[in-house]
Each structure stands twice: as C-alpha cells, then as structure tokens.
Design a protein around this motif. Structure first.
Motif, PDB file in Angstrom:
ATOM      1  N   SER A  45     -10.309  11.608  -5.507  1.00 17.63           N
ATOM      2  CA  SER A  45      -8.829  11.348  -4.017  1.00 17.63           C
ATOM      3  C   SER A  45      -9.114  11.774  -2.891  1.00 17.63           C
ATOM      4  CB  SER A  45      -8.798  12.691  -4.732  1.00 17.63           C
ATOM      5  OG  SER A  45      -8.240  13.434  -6.394  1.00 17.63           O
ATOM      6  N   ALA A  46     -10.405  12.124  -2.462  1.00 19.41           N
ATOM      7  CA  ALA A  46     -10.524  11.884  -1.000  1.00 19.41           C
ATOM      8  C   ALA A  46     -10.598  10.327  -0.336  1.00 19.41           C
ATOM      9  CB  ALA A  46     -11.946  12.620  -1.263  1.00 19.41           C
ATOM     10  N   GLY A  47     -11.375   9.454  -1.210  1.00 19.43           N
ATOM     11  CA  GLY A  47     -11.025   8.432  -1.192  1.00 19.43           C
ATOM     12  C   GLY A  47      -9.961   7.541  -1.083  1.00 19.43           C
ATOM     13  N   ILE A  48      -9.362   7.731  -2.257  1.00 20.19           N
ATOM     14  CA  ILE A  48      -7.796   7.157  -1.857  1.00 20.19           C
ATOM     15  C   ILE A  48      -7.162   7.733  -1.139  1.00 20.19           C
ATOM     16  CG2 ILE A  48      -6.109   7.103  -3.754  1.00 20.19           C
ATOM     17  CD1 ILE A  48      -7.613   6.610  -6.440  1.00 20.19           C
ATOM     18  N   PHE A  49      -7.500   8.605  -0.662  1.00 23.08           N
ATOM     19  CA  PHE A  49      -6.258   9.543   0.546  1.00 23.08           C
ATOM     20  C   PHE A  49      -6.537   8.759   1.174  1.00 23.08           C
ATOM     21  CE2 PHE A  49      -5.617  11.967   4.190  1.00 23.08           C
ATOM     22  CZ  PHE A  49      -4.785  13.084   3.953  1.00 23.08           C
ATOM     23  N   LEU A  50      -8.033   8.694   1.997  1.00 22.98           N
ATOM     24  CA  LEU A  50      -9.008   7.779   3.329  1.00 22.98           C
ATOM     25  C   LEU A  50      -7.836   6.642   3.357  1.00 22.98           C
ATOM     26  CD1 LEU A  50     -12.321   9.700   3.517  1.00 22.98           C
ATOM     27  CD2 LEU A  50      -9.833  10.002   5.045  1.00 22.98           C
ATOM     28  N   CYS A  51      -8.439   5.570   2.257  1.00 26.18           N
ATOM     29  CA  CYS A  51      -7.812   4.524   1.579  1.00 26.18           C
ATOM     30  C   CYS A  51      -6.226   4.100   2.181  1.00 26.18           C
ATOM     31  CB  CYS A  51      -7.754   4.096   0.906  1.00 26.18           C
ATOM     32  SG  CYS A  51      -7.640   2.342   0.046  1.00 26.18           S
ATOM     33  N   ILE A  52      -5.649   4.911   1.289  1.00 27.33           N
ATOM     34  CA  ILE A  52      -3.915   4.508   2.100  1.00 27.33           C
ATOM     35  C   ILE A  52      -4.202   5.285   3.497  1.00 27.33           C
ATOM     36  CG2 ILE A  52      -1.303   5.560   1.349  1.00 27.33           C
ATOM     37  CD1 ILE A  52      -2.777   5.817  -1.493  1.00 27.33           C
ATOM     38  N   ARG A  53      -4.073   5.875   3.785  1.00 27.98           N
ATOM     39  CA  ARG A  53      -3.672   5.847   5.638  1.00 27.98           C
ATOM     40  C   ARG A  53      -4.082   5.447   6.514  1.00 27.98           C
ATOM     41  NH1 ARG A  53      -6.942  11.360   8.257  1.00 27.98           N
ATOM     42  NH2 ARG A  53      -8.736   9.745   8.381  1.00 27.98           N
ATOM     43  N   ALA A  54      -6.141   4.551   5.852  1.00 27.46           N
ATOM     44  CA  ALA A  54      -6.416   3.643   6.381  1.00 27.46           C
ATOM     45  C   ALA A  54      -5.746   2.904   6.581  1.00 27.46           C
ATOM     46  CB  ALA A  54      -7.890   3.545   6.441  1.00 27.46           C
ATOM     47  N   TYR A  55      -5.137   1.854   5.293  1.00 28.67           N
ATOM     48  CA  TYR A  55      -4.056   0.983   4.810  1.00 28.67           C
ATOM     49  C   TYR A  55      -2.727   1.105   6.378  1.00 28.67           C
ATOM     50  CZ  TYR A  55      -2.352  -2.926   3.047  1.00 28.67           C
ATOM     51  OH  TYR A  55      -1.519  -3.700   2.243  1.00 28.67           O
ATOM     52  N   LYS A  56      -2.473   2.296   5.809  1.00 26.35           N
ATOM     53  CA  LYS A  56      -0.747   2.597   6.262  1.00 26.35           C
ATOM     54  C   LYS A  56      -1.062   2.484   7.805  1.00 26.35           C
ATOM     55  CE  LYS A  56       2.367   5.687   7.124  1.00 26.35           C
ATOM     56  NZ  LYS A  56       3.497   6.852   6.522  1.00 26.35           N
ATOM     57  N   ARG A  57      -2.314   3.046   8.750  1.00 28.11           N
ATOM     58  CA  ARG A  57      -2.327   2.928  10.200  1.00 28.11           C
ATOM     59  C   ARG A  57      -2.873   1.644  10.057  1.00 28.11           C
ATOM     60  NH1 ARG A  57      -6.757   7.462  11.789  1.00 28.11           N
ATOM     61  NH2 ARG A  57      -4.762   9.532  11.067  1.00 28.11           N
ATOM     62  N   ASN A  58      -3.265   0.460   9.381  1.00 28.38           N
ATOM     63  CA  ASN A  58      -3.301  -1.153  10.206  1.00 28.38           C
ATOM     64  C   ASN A  58      -1.820  -1.740   9.852  1.00 28.38           C
ATOM     65  OD1 ASN A  58      -4.792  -3.213  10.245  1.00 28.38           O
ATOM     66  ND2 ASN A  58      -6.049  -2.662   9.116  1.00 28.38           N
ATOM     67  N   ILE A  59      -1.338  -1.481   9.452  1.00 27.36           N
ATOM     68  CA  ILE A  59       0.033  -2.517   9.264  1.00 27.36           C
ATOM     69  C   ILE A  59       1.200  -1.702   9.526  1.00 27.36           C
ATOM     70  CG2 ILE A  59      -0.823  -3.735   7.301  1.00 27.36           C
ATOM     71  CD1 ILE A  59       0.674  -1.497   5.532  1.00 27.36           C
ATOM     72  N   GLU A  60       1.385  -0.284  10.116  1.00 29.56           N
ATOM     73  CA  GLU A  60       2.598   0.591  10.600  1.00 29.56           C
ATOM     74  C   GLU A  60       3.521   0.265  10.074  1.00 29.56           C
ATOM     75  OE1 GLU A  60       1.380   1.333  14.529  1.00 29.56           O
ATOM     76  OE2 GLU A  60      -0.253   1.828  14.661  1.00 29.56           O
ATOM     77  N   SER A  61       3.955  -0.238  10.835  1.00 26.84           N
ATOM     78  CA  SER A  61       6.034  -0.468  10.537  1.00 26.84           C
ATOM     79  C   SER A  61       6.021  -1.440   9.347  1.00 26.84           C
ATOM     80  CB  SER A  61       6.576  -1.468  12.017  1.00 26.84           C
ATOM     81  OG  SER A  61       5.625  -2.549  11.987  1.00 26.84           O
ATOM     82  N   GLU A  62       4.662  -2.364   9.319  1.00 23.73           N
ATOM     83  CA  GLU A  62       5.893  -3.237   7.825  1.00 23.73           C
ATOM     84  C   GLU A  62       4.402  -2.261   6.803  1.00 23.73           C
ATOM     85  OE1 GLU A  62       2.619  -6.816   8.268  1.00 23.73           O
ATOM     86  OE2 GLU A  62       3.505  -6.912  10.298  1.00 23.73           O
ATOM     87  N   PHE A  63       4.724  -0.705   6.110  1.00 20.38           N
ATOM     88  CA  PHE A  63       4.103  -0.523   5.502  1.00 20.38           C
ATOM     89  C   PHE A  63       5.662   0.248   4.403  1.00 20.38           C
ATOM     90  CE2 PHE A  63       2.904   3.877   3.321  1.00 20.38           C
ATOM     91  CZ  PHE A  63       1.616   3.322   2.671  1.00 20.38           C
ATOM     92  N   ASN A  64       5.259   0.085   2.899  1.00 20.09           N
ATOM     93  CA  ASN A  64       6.068   0.152   2.468  1.00 20.09           C
ATOM     94  C   ASN A  64       4.898   0.377   0.941  1.00 20.09           C
ATOM     95  OD1 ASN A  64       4.834  -2.205   0.788  1.00 20.09           O
ATOM     96  ND2 ASN A  64       6.312  -3.177   1.579  1.00 20.09           N
ATOM     97  N   TYR A  65       6.112   0.979  -0.140  1.00 11.58           N
ATOM     98  CA  TYR A  65       5.570   1.911  -0.690  1.00 11.58           C
ATOM     99  C   TYR A  65       3.933   1.021  -2.017  1.00 11.58           C
ATOM    100  CZ  TYR A  65       5.294   5.165  -4.887  1.00 11.58           C
ATOM    101  OH  TYR A  65       5.044   6.699  -5.862  1.00 11.58           O
ATOM    102  N   GLN A  66       5.606   0.155  -2.324  1.00 14.02           N
ATOM    103  CA  GLN A  66       4.124  -0.685  -2.621  1.00 14.02           C
ATOM    104  C   GLN A  66       2.839  -1.198  -1.800  1.00 14.02           C
ATOM    105  OE1 GLN A  66       7.557  -1.566  -2.264  1.00 14.02           O
ATOM    106  NE2 GLN A  66       8.641  -2.157  -3.956  1.00 14.02           N
TER     107      GLN A  66
END
Length: 159
Positions: A45-66
């Motif tokens: 859970s911690a790893g997936i949370f950190l992964c999604i957070r890093a992914y969202k921070r990396n692409i910011e405005s383009e981030f969507n649910y998929q």
C-alpha cells in the motif's frame, strides 16, 4: 524521470521491501507463520501510494484516472510477480523444507502456495489502487466562482 519508468521503479522497490521484510522474519523464525504476511499489504500500500503520487507530480496537468490506475496496477503487479519469484527461489533453494515448516497444514502443494502468494499480491494491488485513486483523481465538480454563483442565483433578474 520518464513517466513510463515510475511504476517499474516503484514495483522493483516494493518487491525489494517485501523480500527484505520476509528475510527479517526469517531471521527470527517467524516467516513460517502466514499471519505475518498481513504487513505485506501495508508495504504494498505504501509503495503504490508513493508511486501514484510521484506519477501525478511528474505529469501534473495531464493526470487522469486511467493514468494513475495504470501506474498503481503496474507497480503492484511487478512487485507481486517479483516477490512470488523470490519466494519460490527461497522456498526451493535456500530452505527446501520450508513447506513442511509452514503453519498451514492444508497446503501441501508448493505450486498452490506460489499461486496463493501471487493472488494475494494481485488482490491487494487492485483494492489498494482503487482506494488510493479516490484520493488522487481530479474532481468532476464544477469550480465555484463568485461571478458564476451570482449569475446562477440571480438569473431571473438578468433575463
């Protein structure tokens, strides 16, 4: 960091943490008790949370649910597969009598045990990713703006 690499890197990181936790349990002889595998869900859970957070921070405005869902699932599935492989190597080469020492008497087939380890990892990944995406997804609610609120509340005066 390229956005395609983030789930792969985090998947490997989660697998390393799961393997390290298993080896720490093995040092104390606790790895034969399946109840301790509950903490695997916390690590995943911690790893997936950190992964999604890093992914969202990396692409910011383009981030969507998929995008977030794919990143979480990918990292968790990679971690589950790698940990299952580690578990299989450990149980066959490092401690061949592991299955006999396990506290589960119903499972006497090694392939079934590996299948259960993999399925537990996949199920945890799916549930955790769906849960965390509720935190990370962009809201579809319209932004409240004072001018738009005024127009909406006073349409009968304007028209």
């Amino acid at each position: 960091m390229r956005k395609q690499n983030i789930p792969i890197i985090y998947g490997f990181g989660i697998a390393v943490m799961l393997s390290a936790y298993f080896l720490i349990l093995a040092l104390f002889g606790l790895h034969v008790y399946p109840a301790f595998s509950f903490f695997n869900a916390v690590i995943t859970s911690a790893g997936i949370f950190l992964c999604i957070r890093a992914y969202k921070r990396n692409i910011e405005s383009e981030f969507n649910y998929q995008d977030g869902f794919t990143a979480g699932i990918t990292s968790g599935f990679i971690a589950s597969i790698l940990f299952t492989l580690f578990f299989g190597v450990y149980a066959t080469h490092l401690q061949p009598d592991f299955l006999e020492q396990m506290d589960i008497k119903l499972i006497n087939n090694f392939a079934l045990l590996l299948f259960i380890v993999a399925i537990m990892g996949f199920a945890t990944t799916l549930v955790v990713t769906l849960t965390f995406m509720q935190l990370f997804k962009n809201s579809w609610n319209a932004k409240k703006h004072p001018v738009n609120e005024y127009k909406k509340n006073h349409e009968h005066i304007v028209n």
